[in-house]
Design a protein around this motif. Structure first.
Motif, PDB file in Angstrom:
ATOM      1  N   PRO A 141       1.123  -1.605  -0.009  1.00 24.82           N
ATOM      2  CA  PRO A 141       0.029   0.208  -0.079  1.00 24.82           C
ATOM      3  C   PRO A 141       0.593   1.063  -0.108  1.00 24.82           C
ATOM      4  CG  PRO A 141       0.286  -0.599   2.417  1.00 24.82           C
ATOM      5  CD  PRO A 141       1.048  -1.864   1.470  1.00 24.82           C
ATOM      6  N   VAL A 142      -0.112   2.250  -0.751  1.00 25.42           N
ATOM      7  CA  VAL A 142       0.510   3.916  -0.278  1.00 25.42           C
ATOM      8  C   VAL A 142       0.199   4.645   0.583  1.00 25.42           C
ATOM      9  CG1 VAL A 142       1.849   5.719  -2.180  1.00 25.42           C
ATOM     10  CG2 VAL A 142       1.843   2.917  -3.136  1.00 25.42           C
ATOM     11  N   ILE A 143       0.771   5.031   1.447  1.00 17.52           N
ATOM     12  CA  ILE A 143       0.460   6.006   2.166  1.00 17.52           C
ATOM     13  C   ILE A 143       1.002   7.600   2.597  1.00 17.52           C
ATOM     14  CG2 ILE A 143       0.743   6.477   5.216  1.00 17.52           C
ATOM     15  CD1 ILE A 143       1.032   3.608   5.154  1.00 17.52           C
ATOM     16  N   PRO A 144       0.223   8.213   1.448  1.00 12.75           N
ATOM     17  CA  PRO A 144       0.299   9.537   1.441  1.00 12.75           C
ATOM     18  C   PRO A 144       0.836  10.558   2.564  1.00 12.75           C
ATOM     19  CG  PRO A 144      -1.757   9.368   0.960  1.00 12.75           C
ATOM     20  CD  PRO A 144      -1.520   8.242   1.520  1.00 12.75           C
ATOM     21  N   PRO A 173      -4.216   4.713   3.689  1.00 15.54           N
ATOM     22  CA  PRO A 173      -3.412   3.741   2.430  1.00 15.54           C
ATOM     23  C   PRO A 173      -4.810   4.012   1.166  1.00 15.54           C
ATOM     24  CG  PRO A 173      -2.735   2.656   4.875  1.00 15.54           C
ATOM     25  CD  PRO A 173      -4.213   4.034   4.438  1.00 15.54           C
ATOM     26  N   LEU A 174      -3.420   3.726   0.278  1.00 10.07           N
ATOM     27  CA  LEU A 174      -3.704   3.294  -1.081  1.00 10.07           C
ATOM     28  C   LEU A 174      -3.593   2.658  -1.926  1.00 10.07           C
ATOM     29  CD1 LEU A 174      -2.844   7.550  -2.276  1.00 10.07           C
ATOM     30  CD2 LEU A 174      -5.292   6.744  -1.350  1.00 10.07           C
ATOM     31  N   ASP A 175      -4.869   2.009  -2.498  1.00 13.48           N
ATOM     32  CA  ASP A 175      -4.675  -0.113  -2.721  1.00 13.48           C
ATOM     33  C   ASP A 175      -4.489   0.543  -4.172  1.00 13.48           C
ATOM     34  OD1 ASP A 175      -4.501  -2.810  -3.452  1.00 13.48           O
ATOM     35  OD2 ASP A 175      -5.890  -2.797  -2.686  1.00 13.48           O
ATOM     36  N   PHE A 176      -3.411  -0.192  -5.341  1.00  8.56           N
ATOM     37  CA  PHE A 176      -3.266  -0.182  -6.019  1.00  8.56           C
ATOM     38  C   PHE A 176      -3.152  -1.568  -6.972  1.00  8.56           C
ATOM     39  CE2 PHE A 176      -1.297   4.290  -5.461  1.00  8.56           C
ATOM     40  CZ  PHE A 176      -2.599   4.970  -6.048  1.00  8.56           C
ATOM     41  N   SER A 177      -3.713  -2.331  -6.361  1.00  7.79           N
ATOM     42  CA  SER A 177      -3.641  -4.437  -6.184  1.00  7.79           C
ATOM     43  C   SER A 177      -4.025  -4.087  -7.687  1.00  7.79           C
ATOM     44  CB  SER A 177      -3.844  -4.912  -5.342  1.00  7.79           C
ATOM     45  OG  SER A 177      -5.279  -4.532  -5.422  1.00  7.79           O
ATOM     46  N   ARG A 178      -5.030  -3.562  -8.266  1.00 11.12           N
ATOM     47  CA  ARG A 178      -5.697  -3.402  -9.569  1.00 11.12           C
ATOM     48  C   ARG A 178      -5.040  -3.293 -10.897  1.00 11.12           C
ATOM     49  NH1 ARG A 178      -6.908   1.446  -7.521  1.00 11.12           N
ATOM     50  NH2 ARG A 178      -6.445   3.403  -8.502  1.00 11.12           N
ATOM     51  N   TYR A 179      -3.951  -2.463 -10.260  1.00 10.01           N
ATOM     52  CA  TYR A 179      -2.700  -2.744 -11.905  1.00 10.01           C
ATOM     53  C   TYR A 179      -1.670  -3.465 -11.379  1.00 10.01           C
ATOM     54  CZ  TYR A 179      -5.087   2.342 -12.644  1.00 10.01           C
ATOM     55  OH  TYR A 179      -5.702   3.068 -12.367  1.00 10.01           O
ATOM     56  N   GLN A 180      -1.703  -4.457 -10.573  1.00  8.93           N
ATOM     57  CA  GLN A 180      -0.493  -5.687 -10.490  1.00  8.93           C
ATOM     58  C   GLN A 180       0.131  -6.314 -11.593  1.00  8.93           C
ATOM     59  OE1 GLN A 180       0.197  -6.435  -7.062  1.00  8.93           O
ATOM     60  NE2 GLN A 180       1.631  -6.956  -7.801  1.00  8.93           N
ATOM     61  N   ASP A 194       0.262   9.868  -9.911  1.00  9.40           N
ATOM     62  CA  ASP A 194      -1.007  11.720 -10.104  1.00  9.40           C
ATOM     63  C   ASP A 194      -1.874  11.523  -9.089  1.00  9.40           C
ATOM     64  OD1 ASP A 194       0.107  12.364 -12.735  1.00  9.40           O
ATOM     65  OD2 ASP A 194      -0.676  12.112 -13.730  1.00  9.40           O
ATOM     66  N   GLU A 195      -2.683   9.753  -9.235  1.00  5.01           N
ATOM     67  CA  GLU A 195      -3.542   9.979  -7.640  1.00  5.01           C
ATOM     68  C   GLU A 195      -2.965  10.032  -6.184  1.00  5.01           C
ATOM     69  OE1 GLU A 195      -6.197   6.122  -6.072  1.00  5.01           O
ATOM     70  OE2 GLU A 195      -6.493   6.343  -8.048  1.00  5.01           O
ATOM     71  N   VAL A 196      -1.729   9.994  -6.118  1.00  5.76           N
ATOM     72  CA  VAL A 196      -1.342   9.878  -5.009  1.00  5.76           C
ATOM     73  C   VAL A 196      -0.230  10.964  -4.803  1.00  5.76           C
ATOM     74  CG1 VAL A 196       1.640   9.373  -3.287  1.00  5.76           C
ATOM     75  CG2 VAL A 196       0.220   7.479  -4.748  1.00  5.76           C
ATOM     76  N   MET A 197      -0.058  11.769  -6.147  1.00  6.26           N
ATOM     77  CA  MET A 197       0.045  13.620  -5.807  1.00  6.26           C
ATOM     78  C   MET A 197      -1.047  14.402  -5.503  1.00  6.26           C
ATOM     79  SD  MET A 197       3.228  13.141  -5.826  1.00  6.26           S
ATOM     80  CE  MET A 197       3.393  14.973  -5.904  1.00  6.26           C
ATOM     81  N   TYR A 198      -2.892  13.279  -6.045  1.00 10.04           N
ATOM     82  CA  TYR A 198      -3.219  14.651  -5.040  1.00 10.04           C
ATOM     83  C   TYR A 198      -4.415  14.447  -4.405  1.00 10.04           C
ATOM     84  CZ  TYR A 198      -8.805  15.640  -5.701  1.00 10.04           C
ATOM     85  OH  TYR A 198      -9.406  16.183  -5.399  1.00 10.04           O
ATOM     86  N   GLU A 199      -3.277  12.784  -3.458  1.00 10.24           N
ATOM     87  CA  GLU A 199      -3.715  13.167  -2.357  1.00 10.24           C
ATOM     88  C   GLU A 199      -2.942  13.760  -1.378  1.00 10.24           C
ATOM     89  OE1 GLU A 199      -5.988  11.318  -0.980  1.00 10.24           O
ATOM     90  OE2 GLU A 199      -6.765  11.040  -2.841  1.00 10.24           O
ATOM     91  N   ILE A 200      -1.343  13.738  -1.531  1.00  7.75           N
ATOM     92  CA  ILE A 200      -0.337  14.690  -1.071  1.00  7.75           C
ATOM     93  C   ILE A 200      -0.871  16.236  -1.497  1.00  7.75           C
ATOM     94  CG2 ILE A 200       1.852  15.545  -1.522  1.00  7.75           C
ATOM     95  CD1 ILE A 200       2.774  12.101  -2.133  1.00  7.75           C
ATOM     96  N   MET A 201      -1.886  16.786  -2.100  1.00 10.95           N
ATOM     97  CA  MET A 201      -2.163  18.013  -2.299  1.00 10.95           C
ATOM     98  C   MET A 201      -3.169  18.072  -1.063  1.00 10.95           C
ATOM     99  SD  MET A 201      -3.682  20.027  -5.309  1.00 10.95           S
ATOM    100  CE  MET A 201      -5.562  18.755  -5.694  1.00 10.95           C
TER     101      MET A 201
END
Length: 255
Positions: A141-144, A173-180, A194-201
């Motif tokens: 998982p990616v945590i912004p 946490p962001l789940d990107f398992s759909r792109y595995q 871009d999705e991660v950067m949007y959450e950081i913003m």
């Protein structure tokens, strides 16, 4: 060393934290943060109970002399991982490989998607290589994360930090398992980044600029150079005018 450094930072700067519960107590995760200051890599690990490993320039670990050895020991103690970033694409691959290894050990991997510190406090476009590839290759998982006001504590070029209270906001946490398995698809890598950067913003409240921070730094450097050259030309023109005026006055006096 992490305990002593983290304790000292918390005691002196008293950073505030929101969302600490979003960091898992165990297991792998990627902490993707904005990057405002050299001190970001110290404040984030200081407020977490777990070790966070960041990628750092190999030069920090190889500088000769007593100061060099002390610097290397310091960076190792706070969880920095040396990677030679001077070799272009090969260096990028080395950083990605190192990040994957950290995550596959079940640890926390810290990364700055912008690739470099913001030159002016704004949030810049994330680079699609490192963050997205590590996330998709590992399934972690990616945590912004948003660092707040750290650029005011230690702006670029300043050695002695200003004592003030920074903040850290940690998102869900962001789940990107759909792109595995799609870690080499550039469109997917761009979408994930871009999705991660949007959450950081959203967490940081920063103004977003849709260019890379490295390009912004070049633009600022070029503008500063042009301004310096313009000032130099203006000064030279002023000096010529003064000289010509002095010569004219001398001619009139001689007459």
């Amino acid at each position: 060393m992490k305990v002593s450094i983290g304790g000292s930072l918390k005691l002196v700067f008293r950073p505030w934290v929101e969302g600490r519960e979003n960091v898992p107590a165990e297991g792998p995760a990627i902490l993707a943060s904005n990057h405002l200051s050299f001190s970001d890599s110290f404040f984030l690990p200081a407020v977490l109970d777990r070790k966070v490993t960041f990628i750092a320039k190999a030069e920090y670990f190889t500088t000769p002399g007593v100061k060099g050895r002390m610097t290397a020991a310091f960076f190792k103690g706070v969880g920095q991982l040396p990677v030679d970033r001077s070799g272009g694409r090969g260096a990028g691959e080395a950083a990605i490989k190192s990040g994957i290894e950290v995550v596959e050990r079940g640890e926390l991997f810290g990364i700055y998607p912008e690739g470099t510190r913001s030159p002016d406090g704004r949030l810049y476009r994330g680079k699609p290589g490192g963050l997205a590839r590590v996330a998709l290759a590992t399934g972690a998982p990616v945590i912004p994360v948003a660092m707040i006001d750290t650029e005011k504590i230690q702006p670029p070029g300043k050695v002695v930090p200003k004592v003030m209270r920074p903040g850290i906001r940690i998102g869900k946490p962001l789940d990107f398992s759909r792109y595995q398995g799609m870690d080499h698809d550039r469109f997917v890598l761009r979408a994930v980044t871009d999705e991660v950067m949007y959450e950081i913003m959203k967490l940081s409240g920063q103004e977003y600029v849709d260019i890379y921070a490295t390009a912004a730094k070049r633009q600022l450097a070029d503008a500063a150079k042009a301004e310096k050259e313009a000032a130099k030309s203006a000064r030279a023109a002023f000096d010529r005018a003064e000289k010509e005026q002095a010569e004219k006055e001398k001619e009139q006096t001689d007459r």
